[in-house]
Design an enzyme around this catalytic site. Structure first.
Site, PDB file in Angstrom:
ATOM      1  N   ARG A 105      -8.569   3.138  -2.847  1.00  0.00           N
ATOM      2  CA  ARG A 105      -8.499   3.957  -1.630  1.00  0.00           C
ATOM      3  C   ARG A 105      -9.382   5.193  -1.621  1.00  0.00           C
ATOM      4  O   ARG A 105      -9.562   5.794  -0.585  1.00  0.00           O
ATOM      5  CB  ARG A 105      -7.043   4.353  -1.368  1.00  0.00           C
ATOM      6  N   ARG A 128      -8.978  -1.869   4.505  1.00  0.00           N
ATOM      7  CA  ARG A 128      -7.508  -1.865   4.476  1.00  0.00           C
ATOM      8  C   ARG A 128      -6.888  -1.654   5.861  1.00  0.00           C
ATOM      9  O   ARG A 128      -5.704  -1.903   6.042  1.00  0.00           O
ATOM     10  CB  ARG A 128      -7.012  -0.822   3.479  1.00  0.00           C
ATOM     11  N   ARG A 170      -9.449   0.901 -11.912  1.00  0.00           N
ATOM     12  CA  ARG A 170      -9.237   1.126 -10.473  1.00  0.00           C
ATOM     13  C   ARG A 170     -10.506   1.628  -9.793  1.00  0.00           C
ATOM     14  O   ARG A 170     -10.453   2.501  -8.930  1.00  0.00           O
ATOM     15  CB  ARG A 170      -8.111   2.149 -10.235  1.00  0.00           C
ATOM     16  N   ASP A 178      -3.959  -7.645  -8.135  1.00  0.00           N
ATOM     17  CA  ASP A 178      -2.909  -6.751  -8.607  1.00  0.00           C
ATOM     18  C   ASP A 178      -2.132  -7.472  -9.698  1.00  0.00           C
ATOM     19  O   ASP A 178      -2.119  -8.708  -9.722  1.00  0.00           O
ATOM     20  CB  ASP A 178      -1.962  -6.335  -7.474  1.00  0.00           C
ATOM     21  N   TYR A 224       8.966  -4.194 -13.663  1.00  0.00           N
ATOM     22  CA  TYR A 224       9.071  -4.319 -12.197  1.00  0.00           C
ATOM     23  C   TYR A 224      10.119  -5.359 -11.812  1.00  0.00           C
ATOM     24  O   TYR A 224      10.884  -5.166 -10.873  1.00  0.00           O
ATOM     25  CB  TYR A 224       7.710  -4.693 -11.585  1.00  0.00           C
TER      26      TYR A 224
HETATM   27  O1  CP3 Z   1     -10.797  -1.902  -9.255  1.00  0.00           O
HETATM   28  C1  CP3 Z   1      -9.623  -2.051  -9.653  1.00  0.00           C
HETATM   29  O2  CP3 Z   1      -9.272  -1.791 -10.820  1.00  0.00           O
HETATM   30  C2  CP3 Z   1      -8.610  -2.502  -8.637  1.00  0.00           C
HETATM   31  C3  CP3 Z   1      -7.794  -3.673  -8.995  1.00  0.00           C
HETATM   32  C4  CP3 Z   1      -6.370  -3.339  -9.410  1.00  0.00           C
HETATM   33  C5  CP3 Z   1      -5.295  -3.066  -8.504  1.00  0.00           C
HETATM   34  N1  CP3 Z   1      -4.145  -2.985  -9.237  1.00  0.00           N
HETATM   35  C6  CP3 Z   1      -5.375  -2.937  -7.039  1.00  0.00           C
HETATM   36  C7  CP3 Z   1      -4.424  -2.026  -6.370  1.00  0.00           C
HETATM   37  C8  CP3 Z   1      -5.850  -3.340 -10.694  1.00  0.00           C
HETATM   38  C9  CP3 Z   1      -6.584  -3.529 -12.019  1.00  0.00           C
HETATM   39  C10 CP3 Z   1      -4.445  -3.120 -10.568  1.00  0.00           C
HETATM   40  C11 CP3 Z   1      -3.530  -3.134 -11.713  1.00  0.00           C
HETATM   41  C12 CP3 Z   1      -2.170  -2.598 -11.566  1.00  0.00           C
HETATM   42  N2  CP3 Z   1      -1.309  -2.729 -10.496  1.00  0.00           N
HETATM   43  C13 CP3 Z   1      -1.483  -1.940 -12.608  1.00  0.00           C
HETATM   44  C14 CP3 Z   1      -2.051  -1.702 -13.986  1.00  0.00           C
HETATM   45  C15 CP3 Z   1      -3.013  -0.552 -13.998  1.00  0.00           C
HETATM   46  C16 CP3 Z   1      -2.372   0.793 -13.888  1.00  0.00           C
HETATM   47  O3  CP3 Z   1      -2.766   1.538 -12.979  1.00  0.00           O
HETATM   48  O4  CP3 Z   1      -1.513   1.138 -14.723  1.00  0.00           O
HETATM   49  C17 CP3 Z   1      -0.200  -1.603 -12.141  1.00  0.00           C
HETATM   50  C18 CP3 Z   1       0.875  -0.866 -12.887  1.00  0.00           C
HETATM   51  C19 CP3 Z   1      -0.096  -2.103 -10.797  1.00  0.00           C
HETATM   52  C20 CP3 Z   1       1.071  -2.031  -9.870  1.00  0.00           C
HETATM   53  C21 CP3 Z   1       0.678  -1.230  -8.688  1.00  0.00           C
HETATM   54  N3  CP3 Z   1       0.005  -1.748  -7.593  1.00  0.00           N
HETATM   55  C22 CP3 Z   1       0.822   0.174  -8.488  1.00  0.00           C
HETATM   56  C23 CP3 Z   1       1.513   1.117  -9.433  1.00  0.00           C
HETATM   57  C24 CP3 Z   1       0.206   0.485  -7.260  1.00  0.00           C
HETATM   58  C25 CP3 Z   1      -0.010   1.862  -6.647  1.00  0.00           C
HETATM   59  C26 CP3 Z   1       0.870   2.201  -5.517  1.00  0.00           C
HETATM   60  C27 CP3 Z   1       0.222   3.290  -4.676  1.00  0.00           C
HETATM   61  O5  CP3 Z   1       0.051   3.061  -3.475  1.00  0.00           O
HETATM   62  O6  CP3 Z   1      -0.117   4.370  -5.207  1.00  0.00           O
HETATM   63  C28 CP3 Z   1      -0.288  -0.711  -6.728  1.00  0.00           C
HETATM   64  C29 CP3 Z   1      -1.058  -0.870  -5.475  1.00  0.00           C
HETATM   65  C30 CP3 Z   1      -2.524  -1.074  -5.672  1.00  0.00           C
HETATM   66  N4  CP3 Z   1      -3.060  -2.050  -6.475  1.00  0.00           N
HETATM   67  C31 CP3 Z   1      -3.588  -0.365  -5.019  1.00  0.00           C
HETATM   68  C32 CP3 Z   1      -4.781  -0.973  -5.449  1.00  0.00           C
HETATM   69  C33 CP3 Z   1      -6.179  -0.628  -5.000  1.00  0.00           C
HETATM   70  C34 CP3 Z   1      -3.453   0.814  -4.047  1.00  0.00           C
HETATM   71  C35 CP3 Z   1      -2.768   0.494  -2.804  1.00  0.00           C
HETATM   72  C36 CP3 Z   1      -3.472  -0.202  -1.674  1.00  0.00           C
HETATM   73  O7  CP3 Z   1      -4.700  -0.367  -1.562  1.00  0.00           O
HETATM   74  O8  CP3 Z   1      -2.699  -0.616  -0.802  1.00  0.00           O
END
Ligand code: CP3
Length: 354
Positions: free
Chosen positions: A29, A38, A25, A74, A149
């Site tokens: 944000r 965003r 990650r 994602d 999910y």
């Molecule tokens: O640089 C990077 O690694 C970013 C790329 C990335 C994202 N999601 C973007 C994202 C990666 C590698 C992921 C993987 C992902 N997504 C996982 C596996 C990794 C882990 O953390 O266990 C999982 C379980 C998800 C599902 C998911 N998507 C979650 C749990 C969330 C967080 C919700 C929150 O708002 O806290 C997301 C949203 C998400 N995916 C964000 C990002 C940057 C944050 C929200 C946003 O920008 O709107």
């Protein structure tokens, strides 16, 4: 043009002049620039616009001086064309409109050609392949994590419905796993063809399983995915959290590299994984909110333990945590610089001894 191959060398357990570093990650944000983007684009809008997606992927590479880039996307992106309507809700995560809970739900998921359905993903990868000086890591979600999910309909604490399906209707579970595995194989193969130089399966929530359930209901499907990808010759990375007790089984997946979290000492992970698998990890991401004086000895200890055998990649034990106030980019940059400098010193000294 690829210039820095330290990450790939470490994946294959080849000698390096310093430890490679990247952060799960690393785009997100906590970065003011990401928050600005965003304001105009949702997460999925970013993914659908290759120019923007490329910029978001490259930003942390430049700012943090890391040795690998990870595609901005994602784990849910490849689930859409299967016929699943979903949304990614801020501070919640993926939410699914109609959860998958029966054989007829599974039958409605249709396999697809990734390049035809998600062309923007591969356009982004091709652009990154051209411009990056460090390797690009492609990724998708692991089958258990995606299933969690799909079955729960969103994030879950105890995965009761997922496990209920697994135990009460093992045939339905198996057909869901098979479909997700086929989708994963074609999606990751297309990422490799477009220029991803390593691929990571984020099976984040697999640590909720007892070892015997992992062995019965998940391990065979991971083995099938990795066996299908292995001929492409790129490192295959498997990651999850709270997986300490699963590591002897994870050693059988066919992974080139396994991510570990901060709950597992590096030496015991190595003992459980054996000497043929590289390790990636494992600083507690919450530590980034601590003062540097607290981070430093932990980072040093990870480098010391990591260097004790070939094949180590410095990373966090899970993704960068977003909180208010967010961490500063400078702390991650300081960490990268420290790991690079300290590990190269240690490696130079051990070479000088011989
Ligand atoms: O640089 C990077 O690694 C970013 C790329 C990335 C994202 N999601 C973007 C994202 C990666 C590698 C992921 C993987 C992902 N997504 C996982 C596996 C990794 C882990 O953390 O266990 C999982 C379980 C998800 C599902 C998911 N998507 C979650 C749990 C969330 C967080 C919700 C929150 O708002 O806290 C997301 C949203 C998400 N995916 C964000 C990002 C940057 C944050 C929200 C946003 O920008 O709107």
């Amino acid at each position: 043009m690829l210039e820095n191959t330290r990450f790939l060398d470490a994946c294959w357990r080849r000698p390096v002049d310093r430890l490679p570093v990247w952060y799960m990650r690393q785009a997100g944000r906590y970065q003011p620039e990401y928050r600005k983007i965003r304001e105009r684009y949702s997460l999925l809008d970013i993914v659908r616009h290759p120019e923007v997606c490329k910029e978001v992927t490259m930003l942390p590479v430049e700012q943090l001086n890391v040795d690998a880039a990870i595609l901005f996307s994602d784990i849910m992106v490849p689930v859409g064309p299967l016929g699943v309507q979903f949304d990614i809700k801020e501070a919640v995560g993926p939410v699914i409109e109609s959860p998958i809970r029966s054989q007829s739900d599974v039958d409605r998921l249709h396999l697809y050609d990734p390049v035809a359905e998600l062309p923007y993903v591969f356009d982004t990868i091709q652009m990154l392949h051209r411009d990056l000086k460090v390797p690009l890591i492609g990724f998708t979600g692991g089958p258990f994590t995606l299933a969690s999910y799909l079955v729960e309909g969103g994030p879950s604490r105890n995965y009761v419905r997922t496990k209920q399906l697994m135990w009460s209707e093992p045939d339905v579970w198996q057909s869901l796993m098979d479909k997700l595995a086929d989708m994963t194989i074609s999606y990751l193969t297309a990422q490799i063809d477009a220029g991803a130089r390593a691929v990571q399966l984020f099976d984040s929530w697999v640590g909720s399983l007892a070892p015997e359930d992992f062995e019965t209901f998940v391990l065979p499907v991971i083995q099938r995915v990795f066996a299908a990808l292995e001929p492409h010759g790129v490192p295959l990375i498997y990651s999850g959290v709270v997986t300490g007790e699963l590591l002897p089984l994870i050693a059988k997946t066919g992974a080139t590299v396994v991510s570990i979290d901060w709950r597992v000492p590096i030496e015991s992970a190595r003992a459980r994984l054996g000497s043929n698998i590289a390790i990636q990890g494992n600083l507690d991401p919450a530590m980034l909110f601590a003062p540097w004086s607290a981070i430093l000895p932990r980072a040093r200890a990870i480098v010391d333990a990591g260097l004790a055998a070939p094949g180590f990649i410095f990373n966090l034990g899970h993704g960068v945590v977003h909180n208010n106030p967010p961490i500063e980019t400078a702390i991650l940059r300081q960490l990268t610089d420290f790991v690079h400098a300290y590990s190269s010193e240690c490696i130079a000294q051990s070479v000088a001894k011989f």
